[in-house]
Write a protein that holds these residues in place. Structure first.
Motif, PDB file in Angstrom:
ATOM      1  N   GLU A   1      12.680  -1.104   5.622  1.00 26.97           N
ATOM      2  CA  GLU A   1      13.439  -0.796   4.414  1.00 26.97           C
ATOM      3  C   GLU A   1      12.595  -1.033   3.160  1.00 26.97           C
ATOM      4  O   GLU A   1      12.664  -0.256   2.196  1.00 26.97           O
ATOM      5  CB  GLU A   1      14.706  -1.655   4.368  1.00 26.97           C
ATOM      6  N   MET A   2      11.796  -2.098   3.178  1.00 27.04           N
ATOM      7  CA  MET A   2      10.912  -2.362   2.043  1.00 27.04           C
ATOM      8  C   MET A   2       9.861  -1.270   1.916  1.00 27.04           C
ATOM      9  O   MET A   2       9.505  -0.855   0.799  1.00 27.04           O
ATOM     10  CB  MET A   2      10.248  -3.729   2.198  1.00 27.04           C
ATOM     11  N   ILE A   3       9.350  -0.785   3.041  1.00 32.73           N
ATOM     12  CA  ILE A   3       8.357   0.303   3.010  1.00 32.73           C
ATOM     13  C   ILE A   3       8.972   1.554   2.368  1.00 32.73           C
ATOM     14  O   ILE A   3       8.339   2.222   1.538  1.00 32.73           O
ATOM     15  CB  ILE A   3       7.844   0.613   4.431  1.00 32.73           C
ATOM     16  N   LEU A   4      10.215   1.856   2.733  1.00 36.06           N
ATOM     17  CA  LEU A   4      10.890   3.005   2.131  1.00 36.06           C
ATOM     18  C   LEU A   4      11.092   2.803   0.630  1.00 36.06           C
ATOM     19  O   LEU A   4      10.900   3.737  -0.167  1.00 36.06           O
ATOM     20  CB  LEU A   4      12.236   3.248   2.815  1.00 36.06           C
TER      21      LEU A   4
ATOM     22  N   ALA B   1       0.809  -1.216   0.000  1.00 37.74           N
ATOM     23  CA  ALA B   1       0.000   0.000   0.000  1.00 37.74           C
ATOM     24  C   ALA B   1       0.842   1.266   0.000  1.00 37.74           C
ATOM     25  O   ALA B   1       0.353   2.343  -0.387  1.00 37.74           O
ATOM     26  CB  ALA B   1      -0.928   0.008   1.211  1.00 37.74           C
ATOM     27  N   ALA B   2       2.110   1.174   0.431  1.00 40.83           N
ATOM     28  CA  ALA B   2       2.972   2.358   0.477  1.00 40.83           C
ATOM     29  C   ALA B   2       3.108   2.979  -0.904  1.00 40.83           C
ATOM     30  O   ALA B   2       3.148   4.213  -1.049  1.00 40.83           O
ATOM     31  CB  ALA B   2       4.351   1.980   1.022  1.00 40.83           C
ATOM     32  N   PHE B   3       3.157   2.149  -1.917  1.00 43.29           N
ATOM     33  CA  PHE B   3       3.238   2.651  -3.298  1.00 43.29           C
ATOM     34  C   PHE B   3       2.004   3.481  -3.639  1.00 43.29           C
ATOM     35  O   PHE B   3       2.109   4.597  -4.166  1.00 43.29           O
ATOM     36  CB  PHE B   3       3.381   1.479  -4.269  1.00 43.29           C
ATOM     37  N   VAL B   4       0.822   2.940  -3.342  1.00 48.88           N
ATOM     38  CA  VAL B   4      -0.430   3.633  -3.664  1.00 48.88           C
ATOM     39  C   VAL B   4      -0.523   4.956  -2.897  1.00 48.88           C
ATOM     40  O   VAL B   4      -0.943   5.983  -3.450  1.00 48.88           O
ATOM     41  CB  VAL B   4      -1.645   2.738  -3.357  1.00 48.88           C
ATOM     42  N   LEU B   5      -0.126   4.956  -1.619  1.00 52.04           N
ATOM     43  CA  LEU B   5      -0.197   6.165  -0.811  1.00 52.04           C
ATOM     44  C   LEU B   5       0.656   7.282  -1.408  1.00 52.04           C
ATOM     45  O   LEU B   5       0.218   8.442  -1.497  1.00 52.04           O
ATOM     46  CB  LEU B   5       0.259   5.868   0.618  1.00 52.04           C
ATOM     47  N   MET B   6       1.853   6.963  -1.832  1.00 49.97           N
ATOM     48  CA  MET B   6       2.715   7.975  -2.440  1.00 49.97           C
ATOM     49  C   MET B   6       2.120   8.495  -3.750  1.00 49.97           C
ATOM     50  O   MET B   6       2.214   9.695  -4.059  1.00 49.97           O
ATOM     51  CB  MET B   6       4.116   7.401  -2.706  1.00 49.97           C
ATOM     52  N   GLN B   7       1.503   7.608  -4.501  1.00 52.20           N
ATOM     53  CA  GLN B   7       0.830   8.039  -5.732  1.00 52.20           C
ATOM     54  C   GLN B   7      -0.276   9.034  -5.419  1.00 52.20           C
ATOM     55  O   GLN B   7      -0.429  10.055  -6.087  1.00 52.20           O
ATOM     56  CB  GLN B   7       0.243   6.818  -6.445  1.00 52.20           C
ATOM     57  N   VAL B   8      -1.074   8.729  -4.403  1.00 54.72           N
ATOM     58  CA  VAL B   8      -2.181   9.608  -4.016  1.00 54.72           C
ATOM     59  C   VAL B   8      -1.660  10.979  -3.594  1.00 54.72           C
ATOM     60  O   VAL B   8      -2.220  12.023  -3.949  1.00 54.72           O
ATOM     61  CB  VAL B   8      -3.005   8.970  -2.883  1.00 54.72           C
ATOM     62  N   LEU B   9      -0.567  10.999  -2.843  1.00 58.18           N
ATOM     63  CA  LEU B   9      -0.040  12.256  -2.322  1.00 58.18           C
ATOM     64  C   LEU B   9       0.616  13.119  -3.398  1.00 58.18           C
ATOM     65  O   LEU B   9       0.543  14.348  -3.349  1.00 58.18           O
ATOM     66  CB  LEU B   9       0.975  11.974  -1.208  1.00 58.18           C
TER      67      LEU B   9
ATOM     68  N   VAL C   1      16.817  -5.258   0.300  1.00 61.09           N
ATOM     69  CA  VAL C   1      16.453  -4.916   1.679  1.00 61.09           C
ATOM     70  C   VAL C   1      16.314  -6.186   2.522  1.00 61.09           C
ATOM     71  O   VAL C   1      16.012  -7.272   2.015  1.00 61.09           O
ATOM     72  CB  VAL C   1      15.139  -4.111   1.727  1.00 61.09           C
ATOM     73  N   VAL C   2      16.514  -6.019   3.841  1.00 58.68           N
ATOM     74  CA  VAL C   2      16.442  -7.167   4.747  1.00 58.68           C
ATOM     75  C   VAL C   2      15.523  -6.904   5.937  1.00 58.68           C
ATOM     76  O   VAL C   2      15.441  -7.721   6.848  1.00 58.68           O
ATOM     77  CB  VAL C   2      17.856  -7.545   5.263  1.00 58.68           C
TER      78      VAL C   2
END
Length: 428
Positions: free
Chosen positions: A324-327, A276-284, A319-320
């Motif tokens: 890190e994956m969220i970033l 969902a982090a990808f979608v949130l950045m798109q929305v913003l 990432v481990v």
């Protein structure tokens, strides 16, 4: 300064289309969660015809993307020829509403497959005509902002649907007018109502802009090579290829969830947050980046986005830890926002009058195909090492950067006072 038909610089009819698309996206994204659970629930009792339930489930889920992407260029060209956008939008929404409701009546896997295909056909009619409407309702000085706003609302609906769908299914059964309905039936009805709401909004608030029907076959054909300038490839086709590469990289994560969770030591909840982090950045970022591209040009944003996509995609294979994956996914979302709205606006700048449907379908089709190819690619390449799919996606992003840098020209004069020569020539 905004005109009487604008609100905060955005065309009011574009806002109506955006809200309608958001409502429809809620319903369609409901089914991303609902259908796999519905098929696995044992509700459908008909045989799988020797194919096996797993294979048939895959066919059902992929039918939407196949029919949607494959038919978009034809829908775009036909809407250009007829000069009727609104009719295509309404026809597609009506077909989606009927298909969404029919899920509640399905009694076999083959019926589900047919309904899913009908959904894809409905979406192909709606998506291209809607994007063409947004393009034609906007002008050269506001096209990026309008595209960004439209995509923001669409993504809000797409991101909200799956979250709500799980609760709707889990909280069933329900009582409706004295009748008991299951959580699955409630989800199908909500998806139906969302399409009906969109239909009503478009009917009441949107009109076809006054454009001439395109009668030139050259205008309503998809060019691969550029015969009018020094470039080798047609710029709209180049943007479509770049969009395809971007979408492949974005969609790599979904098919290898078990491997991702095992590597990062996490469960499904954290994976959902990462996704969902990808979608949130798109929305913003979609709307402000689209507006900025009206002032500072389209191409710089597209190039920066593709450049950022390279490390953001590769990082997901390195990432481990979950944070890190969220970033990494957030960076990928910003990269996608930098590319998508400016690319649509640039293609709209270049489209001849009355040919928006054909030209913009190149980008919408490419993105849809990329989201279908991405999971297949990662599912195959992960056998050669966890990082391999992401390295492949990074290479594609770099190739997209090179193609746009060498084959696409700017269409907006720096400062945003007027469209550049390429756009002006295309619009004349």
């Amino acid at each position: 300064m905004s005109t009487a038909n604008e609100y905060l610089g955005i065309n009011r009819e574009v806002l109506a289309l955006a809200i309608a698309r958001m409502a429809d996206a809620v319903g369609n994204s409901f089914l991303i969660v609902v259908l796999p659970l519905y098929i696995a629930s044992g509700t459908i009792e008909g045989g799988a015809g020797g194919l096996g339930v797993s294979l048939l489930t895959g066919l059902i889920l992929s039918a939407f993307g196949f029919f949607n992407s494959a038919l978009q260029p034809f829908a775009g060209r036909l809407s250009d020829k007829l000069g009727k956008r609104k009719s295509f939008v309404l026809g597609g929404l009506a077909l989606l509403a009927v298909a969404n409701f029919t899920y509640s009546l399905a009694s076999s896997y083959w019926m589900l497959l047919a309904i899913r295909a009908a959904q894809g056909i409905g979406a192909s009619l709606t998506i291209v005509a809607t994007i063409a409407l947004v393009n034609e309702l906007a002008d050269d000085k506001s096209r990026g902002g309008n595209m960004g706003t439209f995509n923001t609302f669409r993504l809000l609906g797409f991101g909200t649907g799956p979250i709500v769908a799980g609760s709707v299914i889990g909280s069933g059964p329900y009582s409706l007018l004295g009748f008991s309905i299951t959580g699955f039936e409630a989800a199908f009805y909500i998806a139906t109502v969302s399409a009906v709401v969109s239909f009503v909004l478009v009917t009441l608030l949107v009109h076809d802009p006054d454009i001439e029907r395109s009668v030139d076959d050259e205008d309503t054909s998809i060019a691969v090579f550029d015969h009018d300038s020094e470039g080798l490839l047609d710029p709209v086709f180049t943007l479509g290829v770049a969009s395809l590469f971007m979408a492949v990289g974005i969609a790599l994560l979904s098919a290898i969830e078990p491997q991702v969770n095992a590597r990062l030591g996490q469960g499904a909840q954290l994976f959902g947050i990462e996704f969902a982090a990808f979608v949130l950045m798109q929305v913003l970022f979609q709307a402000p980046i689209g507006s900025a591209s009206d002032r500072y040009g389209r191409k710089p944003f597209i190039l920066v986005g593709l450049a950022l996509l390279v490390p953001a995609t590769l990082a997901q294979g390195l990432v481990v830890a979950p944070w890190e994956m969220i970033l990494a996914r957030s960076a990928q979302g910003i990269a996608g926002a930098l590319v998508f709205a400016p690319a649509l606006a640039l293609a709209g700048d270049l489209a001849s009058k009355g040919a928006s449907g054909t030209q913009l379908s190149v980008l919408t089709m490419s993105f849809g195909l990329g989201t279908a190819i991405g999971p297949l690619t990662s599912g195959f390449l992960v056998r050669f090492g966890y990082v391999t799919p992401f390295a492949f996606g990074a290479v594609l992003a770099a190739l997209g950067f090179v193609l746009v840098y060498t084959q696409v020209s700017e269409t907006v004069a720096v400062g945003g006072d007027s469209a550049g020569p390429a756009a002006s020539a295309a619009q004349d």
